[in-house]
Design a protein around this motif. Structure first.
Motif, PDB file in Angstrom:
ATOM      1  N   HIS A 227     -49.261   0.542  33.433  1.00  0.00           N
ATOM      2  CA  HIS A 227     -48.876   1.207  34.682  1.00  0.00           C
ATOM      3  C   HIS A 227     -47.653   0.531  35.298  1.00  0.00           C
ATOM      4  O   HIS A 227     -46.709   1.197  35.740  1.00  0.00           O
ATOM      5  CB  HIS A 227     -50.032   1.149  35.695  1.00  0.00           C
TER       6      HIS A 227
ATOM      7  N   ALA B   8     -54.058  -0.432  41.563  1.00  0.00           N
ATOM      8  CA  ALA B   8     -52.744   0.217  41.467  1.00  0.00           C
ATOM      9  C   ALA B   8     -52.361   0.883  42.776  1.00  0.00           C
ATOM     10  O   ALA B   8     -51.211   0.780  43.232  1.00  0.00           O
ATOM     11  CB  ALA B   8     -52.753   1.240  40.324  1.00  0.00           C
TER      12      ALA B   8
ATOM     13  N   VAL C 200     -59.016  -0.254  38.364  1.00  0.00           N
ATOM     14  CA  VAL C 200     -57.586  -0.080  38.076  1.00  0.00           C
ATOM     15  C   VAL C 200     -56.950   0.828  39.121  1.00  0.00           C
ATOM     16  O   VAL C 200     -55.864   0.551  39.635  1.00  0.00           O
ATOM     17  CB  VAL C 200     -57.389   0.497  36.662  1.00  0.00           C
TER      18      VAL C 200
ATOM     19  N   LEU D 125     -53.425  -3.485  33.882  1.00  0.00           N
ATOM     20  CA  LEU D 125     -52.393  -2.792  34.653  1.00  0.00           C
ATOM     21  C   LEU D 125     -50.992  -2.937  34.063  1.00  0.00           C
ATOM     22  O   LEU D 125     -50.035  -2.437  34.643  1.00  0.00           O
ATOM     23  CB  LEU D 125     -52.365  -3.300  36.110  1.00  0.00           C
TER      24      LEU D 125
ATOM     25  N   THR E 297     -56.201  -8.099  35.713  1.00  0.00           N
ATOM     26  CA  THR E 297     -55.149  -7.156  36.114  1.00  0.00           C
ATOM     27  C   THR E 297     -54.020  -7.124  35.092  1.00  0.00           C
ATOM     28  O   THR E 297     -53.438  -6.074  34.835  1.00  0.00           O
ATOM     29  CB  THR E 297     -54.587  -7.523  37.500  1.00  0.00           C
TER      30      THR E 297
END
Length: 470
Positions: free
Chosen positions: A209, A413, A409, A206, A202
């Motif tokens: 984001h 998210a 993802v 991520l 992650t």
């Protein structure tokens, strides 16, 4: 048919079309009517505090228990006591107890740390504390970071007339978005870790984001807070928290206990043991048992070694934790048929939801996975919602981390970020709300909070969609 049993068969036909005598719950055979108790819990949380706040304050536990019984009694009659017992045991042992034990440990340990001294809630300081909380959240959990920082943040702003936006953005940033980088940050990611997702996956997938969302929210918060701060008579002439002591920490032994919590959580995911206990059909592994026992011990040690003055200064009380425990007991129980119906895929009553995340050619759609996971995570608990879509996408962690990485993802998210859309999307949301209200902050109602999230978060999530999922 014996007329004596006709009423029960009528009830069964209504709730369970084509009665199937199965040993386990088959969501494809359930009716949407089974979702009514779960919807009742959510509507009670949304409406009763607004319409009857005094009643809710004194009886929210009874309301939660009532909805649980509205589900459980017909469920046991129609499905049989064996299936009902197995479903309840699974909800308790596999989901609710580990969830509450971890939250209680983080709540207790973080509540045993007192930030001594008085900070002054200027826009720059408040923004810095929110940024610090976002950093902490991925490494000590959104619950731990929230419980550690919400009290000093409220105390820093207790000389200001407008404090609601500070707590609301704290929920957005610290209680949710900040937990997106590691499995320690948020329960959905921890469940993915237990399913086989690499610990640092992650973080590497991520970070963009997360940086974008937190950066925009911090900038928006600074603008709003600075506007309030510049208003005439925003700062009260007398600070309720005088500057009598130097900045520092009390109860610092709890930092070590936080480290123990992190080690226990990591241990339960990394250690593979062949020792498994089967309790009424639910398999509980030895690492999970030792983790939960260890967390209980950490909680008791924290209560024992933390000086009484620290709890007094923090105004530490079990009210917020009890509220979360009672509400989520009803949520985890009544959500059982909802999750089963979602897991049934296109053959289930909620097949439209599953079909919505798939393109016409049968390939998964990242945009729809992001929004479907996110919307459901806003009102269901985001941890089981993550699991539903994790399984919908195939459930193979190796495939999801590689060829289907955009889908994982999107699921991750959606579950983490959109848990901020309502008070019930993520457990720390309710805890922060309860602590703020205990401190005299008049927090918005369920729908009032959603007005904030709708105005601030939904446009941001639309931007995330076009930037990352198109």
């Amino acid at each position: 048919m014996n007329q004596r049993y006709a009423p029960w068969w009528g009830l069964a036909a209504l709730l369970l079309p084509g009665l199937v005598q199965a040993a386990e719950l088959d969501g494809s055979q359930l009716s949407v009517w089974w979702a009514v108790p779960f919807a009742g819990v959510l509507l009670s949380i949304a409406l009763v505090p607004l319409l009857a706040p005094i009643f809710w304050h004194h009886h929210f536990g009874k309301v939660s228990a009532a909805w649980a019984l509205v589900f459980l009694v017909p469920f046991a009659v129609v499905m049989g006591p064996g299936v009902a017992r197995a479903s309840v045991v699974h909800a308790l042992l596999a989901e609710y107890i580990p969830f509450i034990v971890l939250l209680t440990a983080l709540f207790t340990v973080a509540g045993g740390i007192f930030v001594r001294g008085n900070l002054h809630g200027s826009p720059a300081l408040n923004t810095g504390l929110l940024a610090l909380g976002a950093l902490f959240a991925s490494f000590m959990g959104t619950t731990g970071a929230s419980m550690l920082l919400i009290r000093p943040l409220i105390r820093a702003n207790d000389n200001r007339k407008h404090q609601v936006h500070v707590v609301v953005f704290f929920i957005f940033i610290v209680s949710n978005a900040g937990g997106a980088l590691t499995p320690l940050g948020d329960p959905p990611l921890f469940l993915g870790f237990l399913k086989g997702v690499d610990f640092f996956w992650t973080l590497t997938h991520l970070w963009g984001h997360t940086l974008f969302i937190i950066g925009v929210l911090l900038a928006l918060f600074y603008a709003i807070d600075a506007w309030h701060y510049r208003r005439h008579e925003e700062v009260r002439p007398q600070d309720p928290t005088p500057d009598t002591t130097r900045l520092g920490f009390e109860g610092s032994v709890n930092f070590a206990l936080l480290g123990v919590v992190v080690v226990l959580v990591l241990m339960s995911g990394l250690w593979k043991s062949s020792v498994v206990f089967n309790i009424a059909g639910t398999e509980v592994g030895l690492p999970g048992v030792l983790r939960d026992i260890g967390l209980v011990i950490v909680t008791l040690v924290s209560l024992k070694v933390t000086p009484a003055g620290v709890h007094e200064n923090n105004q530490f009380a079990w009210g917020p934790m009890l509220e979360v425990a009672k509400l989520f007991a009803a949520i985890f129980l009544t959500i059982v048929p909802v999750i089963a119906m979602l897991k049934a895929g296109v053959d289930g009553p909620f097949g439209a939801v599953v079909r919505a995340v798939t393109n016409a050619d049968g390939t998964p759609n990242p945009t729809m996975y992001f929004w479907a996971t996110g919307v459901l995570s806003s009102f269901l608990d985001n941890a089981p919602t993550y699991l539903v879509f994790f399984n919908t996408a195939g459930g193979d962690p190796t495939v999801l981390m590689t060829s289907m990485a955009p889908i994982l993802v999107a699921i991750s998210a959606g579950a983490v970020f959109m848990g901020a859309n309502s008070y019930i999307g993520n457990a720390p949301n309710l805890m922060v709300k309860a602590i703020a209200e205990d401190r005299g902050v008049r927090m918005p109602s369920f729908f009032g909070y959603m007005a904030w999230s709708g105005a601030c978060l939904i446009p941001l999530f639309i931007a995330v969609t076009f930037l990352f999922f198109r």
